[in-house]
Design an enzyme around this catalytic site. Structure first.
Site, mmCIF file in Angstrom:
data_model
loop_
_atom_site.group_PDB
_atom_site.id
_atom_site.type_symbol
_atom_site.label_atom_id
_atom_site.label_comp_id
_atom_site.label_asym_id
_atom_site.label_seq_id
_atom_site.Cartn_x
_atom_site.Cartn_y
_atom_site.Cartn_z
ATOM 1 N N ARG A 61 0.842 -1.205 0.000
ATOM 2 C CA ARG A 61 0.000 0.000 0.000
ATOM 3 C C ARG A 61 0.877 1.256 0.000
ATOM 4 O O ARG A 61 0.585 2.248 -0.680
ATOM 5 C CB ARG A 61 -0.923 -0.017 1.221
ATOM 6 C CG ARG A 61 -1.888 1.145 1.236
ATOM 7 C CD ARG A 61 -3.165 0.803 1.974
ATOM 8 N NE ARG A 61 -4.119 1.904 1.868
ATOM 9 C CZ ARG A 61 -4.312 2.790 2.832
ATOM 10 N NH1 ARG A 61 -3.625 2.718 3.967
ATOM 11 N NH2 ARG A 61 -5.196 3.758 2.657
ATOM 12 N N HIS A 65 0.761 4.113 -2.847
ATOM 13 C CA HIS A 65 0.576 5.542 -2.557
ATOM 14 C C HIS A 65 1.776 6.362 -3.013
ATOM 15 O O HIS A 65 1.634 7.516 -3.395
ATOM 16 C CB HIS A 65 0.312 5.758 -1.059
ATOM 17 C CG HIS A 65 -1.101 5.433 -0.652
ATOM 18 N ND1 HIS A 65 -1.806 6.162 0.268
ATOM 19 C CD2 HIS A 65 -1.936 4.446 -1.061
ATOM 20 C CE1 HIS A 65 -3.028 5.643 0.405
ATOM 21 N NE2 HIS A 65 -3.117 4.598 -0.376
ATOM 22 N N VAL A 69 1.528 9.364 -6.537
ATOM 23 C CA VAL A 69 1.762 10.786 -6.283
ATOM 24 C C VAL A 69 3.195 11.129 -6.705
ATOM 25 O O VAL A 69 4.137 10.657 -6.083
ATOM 26 C CB VAL A 69 1.546 11.127 -4.786
ATOM 27 C CG1 VAL A 69 1.595 12.633 -4.582
ATOM 28 C CG2 VAL A 69 0.230 10.559 -4.285
ATOM 29 N N ASP A 73 8.837 7.776 -6.342
ATOM 30 C CA ASP A 73 10.025 8.582 -6.043
ATOM 31 C C ASP A 73 10.247 8.687 -4.541
ATOM 32 O O ASP A 73 10.969 9.568 -4.072
ATOM 33 C CB ASP A 73 9.881 9.984 -6.641
ATOM 34 C CG ASP A 73 8.793 10.792 -5.939
ATOM 35 O OD1 ASP A 73 7.949 10.161 -5.264
ATOM 36 O OD2 ASP A 73 8.789 12.026 -6.042
ATOM 37 N N SER A 75 8.412 9.860 -2.387
ATOM 38 C CA SER A 75 7.883 11.093 -1.789
ATOM 39 C C SER A 75 6.980 10.783 -0.594
ATOM 40 O O SER A 75 6.840 11.600 0.310
ATOM 41 C CB SER A 75 7.123 11.927 -2.826
ATOM 42 O OG SER A 75 6.144 11.137 -3.481
ATOM 43 N N ASN A 93 -3.874 8.838 4.373
ATOM 44 C CA ASN A 93 -2.712 8.156 4.953
ATOM 45 C C ASN A 93 -3.105 7.089 5.968
ATOM 46 O O ASN A 93 -2.251 6.398 6.511
ATOM 47 C CB ASN A 93 -1.773 9.161 5.620
ATOM 48 C CG ASN A 93 -2.241 9.601 7.002
ATOM 49 O OD1 ASN A 93 -3.337 9.291 7.434
ATOM 50 N ND2 ASN A 93 -1.387 10.323 7.696
ATOM 51 N N HIS A 189 -6.384 -6.171 -2.465
ATOM 52 C CA HIS A 189 -7.259 -6.161 -1.290
ATOM 53 C C HIS A 189 -7.592 -7.578 -0.813
ATOM 54 O O HIS A 189 -8.447 -7.760 0.038
ATOM 55 C CB HIS A 189 -8.532 -5.350 -1.569
ATOM 56 C CG HIS A 189 -8.286 -3.867 -1.608
ATOM 57 N ND1 HIS A 189 -9.249 -2.946 -1.923
ATOM 58 C CD2 HIS A 189 -7.166 -3.144 -1.367
ATOM 59 C CE1 HIS A 189 -8.740 -1.720 -1.873
ATOM 60 N NE2 HIS A 189 -7.472 -1.820 -1.550
ATOM 61 N N ASP A 249 -3.859 -14.544 -2.131
ATOM 62 C CA ASP A 249 -4.467 -15.525 -3.028
ATOM 63 C C ASP A 249 -5.425 -14.746 -3.929
ATOM 64 O O ASP A 249 -5.416 -13.523 -3.920
ATOM 65 C CB ASP A 249 -5.196 -16.606 -2.208
ATOM 66 C CG ASP A 249 -6.123 -15.996 -1.159
ATOM 67 O OD1 ASP A 249 -6.644 -14.892 -1.397
ATOM 68 O OD2 ASP A 249 -6.322 -16.609 -0.092
HETATM 69 C C1 HEM Z 1 -8.532 0.973 -6.773
HETATM 70 C C2 HEM Z 1 -8.507 1.924 -5.897
HETATM 71 C C3 HEM Z 1 -8.187 1.705 -4.454
HETATM 72 C C4 HEM Z 1 -8.871 2.218 -3.412
HETATM 73 C C5 HEM Z 1 -10.076 3.133 -3.475
HETATM 74 C C6 HEM Z 1 -8.241 1.731 -2.216
HETATM 75 C C7 HEM Z 1 -8.653 2.069 -0.945
HETATM 76 C C8 HEM Z 1 -8.155 1.486 0.202
HETATM 77 C C9 HEM Z 1 -8.613 1.788 1.528
HETATM 78 C C10 HEM Z 1 -9.655 2.832 1.876
HETATM 79 C C11 HEM Z 1 -7.958 0.985 2.380
HETATM 80 C C12 HEM Z 1 -8.133 0.877 3.883
HETATM 81 C C13 HEM Z 1 -7.184 1.730 4.649
HETATM 82 C C14 HEM Z 1 -7.490 1.617 6.114
HETATM 83 O O1 HEM Z 1 -8.653 1.605 6.504
HETATM 84 O O2 HEM Z 1 -6.547 1.544 6.896
HETATM 85 C C15 HEM Z 1 -7.081 0.174 1.594
HETATM 86 C C16 HEM Z 1 -6.251 -0.779 2.106
HETATM 87 C C17 HEM Z 1 -5.334 -1.457 1.359
HETATM 88 N N1 HEM Z 1 -5.064 -1.276 0.021
HETATM 89 FE FE1 HEM Z 1 -6.177 -0.237 -1.274
HETATM 90 N N2 HEM Z 1 -7.205 0.927 -2.550
HETATM 91 C C18 HEM Z 1 -7.123 0.883 -3.910
HETATM 92 C C19 HEM Z 1 -6.169 0.237 -4.645
HETATM 93 C C20 HEM Z 1 -5.124 -0.463 -4.100
HETATM 94 C C21 HEM Z 1 -3.973 -0.914 -4.835
HETATM 95 C C22 HEM Z 1 -3.714 -0.623 -6.302
HETATM 96 C C23 HEM Z 1 -3.198 -1.590 -3.967
HETATM 97 C C24 HEM Z 1 -1.874 -2.245 -4.187
HETATM 98 C C25 HEM Z 1 -1.453 -2.707 -5.334
HETATM 99 C C26 HEM Z 1 -3.878 -1.566 -2.685
HETATM 100 C C27 HEM Z 1 -3.451 -2.216 -1.555
HETATM 101 C C28 HEM Z 1 -4.063 -2.126 -0.323
HETATM 102 C C29 HEM Z 1 -3.688 -2.924 0.829
HETATM 103 C C30 HEM Z 1 -2.674 -4.037 0.868
HETATM 104 C C31 HEM Z 1 -4.473 -2.487 1.889
HETATM 105 C C32 HEM Z 1 -4.447 -2.998 3.341
HETATM 106 C C33 HEM Z 1 -3.543 -2.134 4.160
HETATM 107 C C34 HEM Z 1 -3.428 -2.594 5.591
HETATM 108 O O3 HEM Z 1 -3.790 -3.731 5.913
HETATM 109 O O4 HEM Z 1 -2.949 -1.804 6.401
HETATM 110 N N3 HEM Z 1 -5.027 -0.859 -2.807
HETATM 111 N N4 HEM Z 1 -7.202 0.510 0.277
HETATM 112 C C1 LIG Z 2 -1.444 10.734 9.127
HETATM 113 O O1 LIG Z 2 -1.626 12.128 9.209
HETATM 114 C C2 LIG Z 2 -1.831 12.638 10.516
HETATM 115 C C3 LIG Z 2 -2.041 14.126 10.418
HETATM 116 O O2 LIG Z 2 -2.936 14.433 9.397
HETATM 117 C C4 LIG Z 2 -0.628 12.308 11.373
HETATM 118 O O3 LIG Z 2 -0.863 12.747 12.714
HETATM 119 C C5 LIG Z 2 -0.348 10.813 11.361
HETATM 120 O O4 LIG Z 2 0.830 10.535 12.037
HETATM 121 C C6 LIG Z 2 -0.219 10.329 9.911
HETATM 122 N N1 LIG Z 2 -0.048 8.886 9.877
HETATM 123 C C7 LIG Z 2 1.045 8.308 9.356
HETATM 124 C C8 LIG Z 2 1.019 6.828 9.322
HETATM 125 O O5 LIG Z 2 1.980 8.947 8.929
#
Ligand code: HEM
Ligand SMILES: *[C@@H]1O[C@H](CO)[C@@H](O)[C@H](O)[C@H]1NC(C)=O
Ligand SMILES: *[C@@H]1O[C@H](CO)[C@@H](O)[C@H](O)[C@H]1NC(C)=O
Ligand SMILES: *[C@@H]1O[C@H](CO)[C@@H](O)[C@H](O)[C@H]1NC(C)=O
Ligand SMILES: *[C@@H]1O[C@H](CO)[C@@H](O)[C@H](O)[C@H]1NC(C)=O
Ligand SMILES: *[C@@H]1O[C@H](CO)[C@@H](O)[C@H](O)[C@H]1NC(C)=O
Length: 320
Positions: A61, A65, A69, A73, A75, A93, A189, A249
């Site tokens: 993830r 990200h 953006v 790089d 960033s 974030n 996901h 999977d």
């Molecule tokens: C298609 C558009 C996408 C949207 C709208 C999206 C949105 C999100 C959101 C909202 C979360 C939950 C964050 C949280 O609640 O902590 C998430 C988690 C995650 N996303 Fe996406 N995502 C997208 C695409 C992707 C892509 C392209 C990847 C990687 C190739 C990815 C990998 C992940 C992973 C692995 C998590 C779990 C993170 C964790 O367990 O901390 N996502 N995503």
């Molecule tokens: C996400 O942003 C908030 C401020 O908007 C910051 O306090 C927090 O540490 C950030 N989380 C990470 C994982 O960098």
């Protein structure tokens, strides 16, 4: 004659695309300058993964990200400064993590070959390595690190969980990724978790009448309601792929076809015939892994800085 012209013209265009897409990334960029670089990244990544099963989700993830953006790089790794709020402090974030692992690898590499290996390459390599060859994808190297990180750009470029298919397609197209890439990469996901507040409108107040999203499987909705406390529950997380959130999977696709995609953005993949067809194809695990590897390679090449652009950061969280 016409045909020949067409062939030559398309070859020229093809080469041009090849160059602009992959930049001058290449295989084993550090072969001469830091021969053990890739091995060091792999070893340290695997050490961390062995005690943190959630790390592959965190790293992929973070990489995603980063790439969306200003290209891949690093960033996303930069800290905010007095006059600037960085990407990592933007709203999307939530739960970004794994920064410490990249910094740990960077330290080891700075000791071995100071000023050679970019944070952008470390993040890209470590993401691949965290998956322990399942699936495996080729990582080209030679990325350099950016010097700019702005929270507003994360807001604009990172897709949101409430986006519909049109919005998702547009955000991917802005990065020269296709609908196919969108459906394939959403398969990430299959691991990781999501916070309740990012989907709880689908459970408790979908159209503002205290209702549920009709496109969400009712049994799954009831299950989610036992987890999430309400619309503003920002602390509870649920597994995106129920009971299998640390296994990479292809569950994502059969689960999605049962209307159990967690976010509106997941469910959106079923809302057009074209995207639904791709979902149906990816129910085959072999197909998914092959396609995923290719899309990851494309994602890892988004707007990369190469040659003499950017810099090689000494520490991943601050510019030199
Ligand atoms: C298609 C558009 C996408 C949207 C709208 C999206 C949105 C999100 C959101 C909202 C979360 C939950 C964050 C949280 O609640 O902590 C998430 C988690 C995650 N996303 Fe996406 N995502 C997208 C695409 C992707 C892509 C392209 C990847 C990687 C190739 C990815 C990998 C992940 C992973 C692995 C998590 C779990 C993170 C964790 O367990 O901390 N996502 N995503
Ligand atoms: C996400 O942003 C908030 C401020 O908007 C910051 O306090 C927090 O540490 C950030 N989380 C990470 C994982 O960098
Ligand atoms: C990486 O790990 C392998 C296996 O544990 C070990 O043989 C090798 O020496 C390590 N390489 C480096 C550069 O640390
Ligand atoms: C997607 O959302 C945008 C912005 O809210 C809206 O203009 C558009 O009509 C929506 N498209 C679909 C297919 O729902
Ligand atoms: C549900 O949405 C409506 C319309 O946006 C709002 O007036 C109402 O307060 C919301 N209900 C809850 C429980 O937040
Ligand atoms: C997940 O595991 C729990 C406890 O073992 C079980 O009750 C539940 O039915 C499982 N959910 C799915 C979707 O398999």
């Amino acid at each position: 004659m016409k045909m020949r012209f067409f062939l030559v013209a398309s070859m020229v265009i093809f080469c041009f695309l090849g160059i602009s897409e992959g930049g001058s990334l290449r295989k084993n960029f550090y072969k001469k300058s830091c021969p053990q670089a890739e091995e060091i990244v792999k070893n340290i990544t695997l050490q961390h993964v062995s005690s943190r099963p959630e790390l592959p989700a965190k790293l992929i993830r973070l990489h995603f990200h980063d790439c969306f953006v200003r290209g891949c790089d690093a960033s996303v790794l930069l800290e905010s400064t007095a006059g600037n709020t960085a990407e990592k402090d933007a709203i999307p974030n939530l739960s970004l993590a794994g920064f410490d692992v990249i910094e740990d690898i960077k330290e080891a590499l700075e000791e071995k070959c100071p000023g050679i290996v970019s944070c952008a390459d470390i993040l890209t390599l470590a993401t691949r390595d965290a998956f322990k060859n399942k699936p495996n994808w080729e990582v080209l190297t030679g990325r350099r690190d950016g010097t700019v990180s702005r929270s507003i750009e994360a807001l604009i470029n990172i897709p949101a969980p409430f986006h519909n298919i049109t919005q998702l397609r547009q955000i991917f197209a802005n990065k020269k990724l296709t609908l196919h890439d969108l459906v394939v990469l959403s398969g990430a996901h299959t691991i990781g978790v999501g916070h309740c507040n990012l989907f709880s409108n689908r459970l408790f107040n979908f159209t503002g009448k205290g209702d549920q999203d009709p496109s969400l499987n009712p049994t799954y909705a009831n299950f989610l309601k036992t987890k999430c406390q309400g619309l503003s529950d920002t602390t509870t997380t649920v597994e995106m792929d129920p009971n299998s959130s640390t296994t990479f999977d292809n569950d994502y696709y059969p689960v999605l076809l049962q209307n159990k995609g967690l976010f509106t953005s997941d469910a959106a993949l079923l809302t057009t015939k074209q995207s639904r067809n791709i979902v149906n194809e990816l129910v085959s695990q072999n197909k998914f892994f092959t396609e995923f590897s290719q899309s990851m390679k494309r994602m890892g090449a988004i707007e990369v800085l190469t040659g003499s652009n950017g810099e090689i950061r000494r520490k991943c969280s601050v510019v030199n």
